[in-house]
Design a protein around this motif. Structure first.
Motif, mmCIF file in Angstrom:
data_model
loop_
_atom_site.group_PDB
_atom_site.id
_atom_site.type_symbol
_atom_site.label_atom_id
_atom_site.label_comp_id
_atom_site.label_asym_id
_atom_site.label_seq_id
_atom_site.Cartn_x
_atom_site.Cartn_y
_atom_site.Cartn_z
ATOM 1 N N ALA A 134 48.406 42.741 31.053
ATOM 2 C CA ALA A 134 46.964 42.512 31.122
ATOM 3 C C ALA A 134 46.226 43.398 30.128
ATOM 4 O O ALA A 134 45.298 42.946 29.440
ATOM 5 C CB ALA A 134 46.468 42.760 32.549
ATOM 6 N N TRP A 135 46.614 44.677 30.031
ATOM 7 C CA TRP A 135 45.952 45.590 29.095
ATOM 8 C C TRP A 135 46.144 45.121 27.662
ATOM 9 O O TRP A 135 45.194 45.124 26.860
ATOM 10 C CB TRP A 135 46.515 47.005 29.274
ATOM 11 N N LEU A 136 47.340 44.713 27.317
ATOM 12 C CA LEU A 136 47.603 44.244 25.955
ATOM 13 C C LEU A 136 46.780 43.001 25.648
ATOM 14 O O LEU A 136 46.212 42.873 24.554
ATOM 15 C CB LEU A 136 49.100 43.966 25.788
ATOM 16 N N ARG A 137 46.691 42.071 26.581
ATOM 17 C CA ARG A 137 45.869 40.879 26.363
ATOM 18 C C ARG A 137 44.399 41.246 26.209
ATOM 19 O O ARG A 137 43.698 40.709 25.334
ATOM 20 C CB ARG A 137 46.043 39.901 27.523
ATOM 21 N N ASN A 138 43.924 42.153 27.031
ATOM 22 C CA ASN A 138 42.513 42.539 26.980
ATOM 23 C C ASN A 138 42.164 43.284 25.698
ATOM 24 O O ASN A 138 40.988 43.361 25.320
ATOM 25 C CB ASN A 138 42.155 43.398 28.189
ATOM 26 N N ALA A 175 46.834 41.592 38.627
ATOM 27 C CA ALA A 175 46.435 42.249 37.380
ATOM 28 C C ALA A 175 45.379 41.453 36.623
ATOM 29 O O ALA A 175 44.927 41.882 35.554
ATOM 30 C CB ALA A 175 47.654 42.458 36.490
ATOM 31 N N GLY A 176 44.995 40.293 37.140
ATOM 32 C CA GLY A 176 43.970 39.490 36.504
ATOM 33 C C GLY A 176 44.484 38.552 35.425
ATOM 34 O O GLY A 176 43.698 38.061 34.605
ATOM 35 N N VAL A 177 45.769 38.283 35.425
ATOM 36 C CA VAL A 177 46.365 37.324 34.486
ATOM 37 C C VAL A 177 47.193 36.316 35.282
ATOM 38 O O VAL A 177 47.268 36.389 36.504
ATOM 39 C CB VAL A 177 47.234 38.031 33.416
#
Length: 308
Positions: A134-138, A175-177
């Protein structure tokens, strides 16, 4: 044992042979730690420099990121290290050839740390894997990655974790993904996709490690078994590789069969190498053109990522 270990270290220090090839099988966890240290030194010597980022607040919720070469948004491979769920880190599990090989083909690469047993649970480890994605996508824009082309790759315990988040949507959802936010899963020589079966088949060598990670509650063991979670929804596709060891082969084939039955594309292949040494080599030598796994992974990534 101590005398033979010192002899191995002496020979290795002279550069005559890699210590893993000489260490007796009974070395067990010591051998794993020695191999990890050797892999870390090789990776530091041969890989391009990485940038470390925190994807959470815990000291172990960090990742190393290698930016792709070129200016366009690049596909990303995210690596999850092994270590029996209780050891290892992002620096000592990438292998000497893997990073440079993938960068040369136009991929960005990330290797993540996650919280370790017994301070954390396997459930929290899977949550960490999802949080890192999720962090990498964001942060795709500043990292110059294509958020629609992300593949998760894991080795050993890391293979179990990527398979788990790829078959149980709860971790990505929290995680929101979603499972569709990754293009696929690559599992390198895992052997705990069906936890209860692995506890039965593994013998005494790894039994304590499995009990420490998964406990004795059958319901929890089922929940943490990717093979038993493989009814849809799943990640879009799986590549499951194993070396020549009985438990890894059986577990890999069973996971592949469960995914296929659920309608999820899953390729399963043996890549040579035997026992513990083969188990280490599939990670350490991935990216070396002479290792059978390299060509299989390259071809699969090209199909999943739409790269040349």
């Amino acid at each position: 044992m101590l005398r033979s270990t010192l002899a191995v270290l002496l020979v290795a220090s002279l550069g005559l042979v890699h210590p893993v090839s000489l260490m007796p099988a009974s070395a067990g966890p010591f051998l794993e730690r020695l191999q990890a240290r050797m892999a870390a030194r090789e990776a530091e010597r041969q890989s391009a420099p990485a940038t470390e980022y925190a994807y959470g607040t815990d000291p172990l919720q960090k990742l190393d990121f290698w930016q792709a070469r070129g200016g366009a948004a690049a596909p990303l491979v995210v690596f999850v290290h092994g270590g029996g769920w209780k050891r290892g880190d992002k620096r000592n599990a990438t292998g000497a050839a893997k990073v440079e090989h993938l960068l040369a083909q136009g991929y960005a690469f990330a290797s993540i740390d996650y919280r370790l047993v017994p301070a954390a649970t396997v459930e929290q480890q899977a949550a960490d894997v999802a949080a890192a994605v999720a962090w990498l996508r964001n942060n795709a824009g500043r990292l110059r990655i294509d958020p629609s082309r992300i593949v998760l790759m894991g080795h050993s315990a890391g293979a179990h974790l990527v398979a788990l988040v790829g078959t149980d949507p709860r971790y990505f959802t929290a995680a929101g993904v979603s499972l569709r936010d990754v293009s696929g899963i690559i599992a390198l020589d895992g052997a705990c996709y069906d936890v209860a079966r692995q506890l039965t088949d593994s013998g005494r060598f790894m039994l304590d490690t499995y009990i420490q990670a998964f406990g004795t509650d059958p319901a929890r063991q089922r929940a943490l078994s990717p093979t038993l979670q493989a009814a849809k929804p799943n990640a879009p596709a799986f590549l499951i590789l194993h070396v020549d060891r009985a438990d890894g082969k059986v577990q890999s084939e069973a996971l592949g069969a469960a995914l296929t039955q659920a309608g999820t594309p899953a390729e399963v292949a043996g890549v040579g190498g035997t026992g513990l040494r083969g188990h280490m080599e599939i990670n350490r030598e991935l990216g070396d053109p002479s290792h059978p796994a390299t060509g299989i992974v390259d071809a699969w990534l090209r199909r999943m990522m739409g790269t040349k």
